[in-house]
Design an enzyme around this catalytic site. Structure first.
Site, PDB file in Angstrom:
ATOM      1  N   TYR A  70     -33.814 -18.392 -90.333  1.00 20.75           N
ATOM      2  CA  TYR A  70     -34.129 -17.512 -89.206  1.00 20.75           C
ATOM      3  C   TYR A  70     -33.268 -17.904 -88.010  1.00 20.75           C
ATOM      4  CZ  TYR A  70     -38.589 -16.542 -91.646  1.00 20.75           C
ATOM      5  OH  TYR A  70     -39.553 -16.189 -92.554  1.00 20.75           O
TER       6      TYR A  70
ATOM      7  N   HIS B 243     -36.871 -11.439 -87.769  1.00 13.80           N
ATOM      8  CA  HIS B 243     -36.961 -11.504 -89.228  1.00 13.80           C
ATOM      9  C   HIS B 243     -35.917 -12.489 -89.761  1.00 13.80           C
ATOM     10  CE1 HIS B 243     -39.734  -8.096 -89.781  1.00 13.80           C
ATOM     11  NE2 HIS B 243     -39.086  -7.512 -88.778  1.00 13.80           N
TER      12      HIS B 243
ATOM     13  N   LYS C 159     -32.203  -9.161 -96.713  1.00 11.04           N
ATOM     14  CA  LYS C 159     -31.627 -10.455 -96.396  1.00 11.04           C
ATOM     15  C   LYS C 159     -30.236 -10.558 -97.014  1.00 11.04           C
ATOM     16  CE  LYS C 159     -36.226 -12.450 -96.516  1.00 11.04           C
ATOM     17  NZ  LYS C 159     -36.540 -11.759 -95.280  1.00 11.04           N
TER      18      LYS C 159
END
Length: 263
Positions: free
Chosen positions: A148, A156, A193
């Site tokens: 993060y 996020h 991601k």
């Protein structure tokens, strides 16, 4: 893929209270209280005061444990977290149930005995933490860590991190065949991601003591699925007829190599 902040004002809060400052405050607080952690299997239990509870939560080290003792707060630290506080920041002492304090070498050997890949995982963890990334377990996503940009309450997670062993084989047995890449990339894409691969090269140095970490090097690679709509320039055609693009990019977040391939 850039940072995805949670709500208006989150980015401003992160800039006003950088992670480096929070970790520095935690370090000072733990040193002043002469904090001690207790080895318990593959984790370390830490009794803390109210101030340290807040700092551990803000810096994202460990997880609070609910107990019947209302006047005491306990945190459970993972092995990488505990060793980082002990070895890198020098702000935590760790002892075993016989009440003997473990020195760096003893703690290193204990953690290696619990997890064979601990040296590689810790090098990757400390590599990210020293660059002020918040690092959490990635087991729920099938990777080693999740990175993060700041506290998870504000942003996020940006990277799904896989740690590979360079030079002496792939100890964790992942990304050995193309289908491994496909599955991992699809999973990362489904949770928004970017896959970050950290390859740890031991450079011929054994893992007998934590001093070996100074000789280890880390190669960073981000891997994403190739999109023809987003990649219309600088294309090369591979021998098998598929199009591939390899781009080298220096980013503020320090990731030096980005490779985009078709899948």
């Amino acid at each position: 893929m850039g940072p995805r902040w949670k709500g208006k004002g989150s980015e401003g809060k992160a800039l006003a209270d950088p992670m480096s400052k929070i970790v520095s405050q935690l370090k000072s607080s733990l040193i002043q209280s002469d904090s001690h952690g207790l080895l318990s299997g593959c984790s370390v239990l830490l009794e803390v005061e109210t101030e340290q509870t807040a700092l551990l939560n803000r810096s994202c080290f460990g997880r609070p444990i609910i107990t019947a003792q209302k006047d005491k707060q306990w945190f459970q630290l993972g092995m990488e977290e505990a060793f980082y506080l002990c070895y890198n920041l020098k702000c935590l002492k760790i002892f075993s149930y016989d009440e003997c304090t473990k020195n760096d070498d003893e703690l290193w050997n204990y953690m290696k005995s619990k997890r064979e890949t601990f040296p590689d995982l810790f090098k990757a963890y400390s590599h990210l933490r020293t660059r002020n990334w918040v690092v959490r377990s990635g087991s729920q996503y099938g990777v080693d860590f999740i990175a993060y940009r700041h506290h998870p309450a504000l942003v996020h997670s940006e990277y799904a991190v896989l740690v590979l062993s360079g030079g002496d084989g792939n100890a964790n047995g992942r990304l050995r065949v193309w289908s491994d890449f496909q599955c991992t990339l699809r999973l990362c894409g489904s949770v928004a991601k970017t896959l970050l691969v950290l390859r740890i090269d031991k450079n011929g140095v054994g893992a007998g003591s934590p001093s070996c970490l100074e000789s280890y090097s880390v190669e960073e690679s981000t891997i994403t699925r190739w999109s023809p709509e987003q990649s219309r320039e600088d294309k090369t055609v591979a021998e098998n007829g598929t199009e591939q693009e390899i781009c080298f990019e220096h980013e503020p977040s320090s990731w030096s190599l980005q490779r985009t391939t078709s899948s």
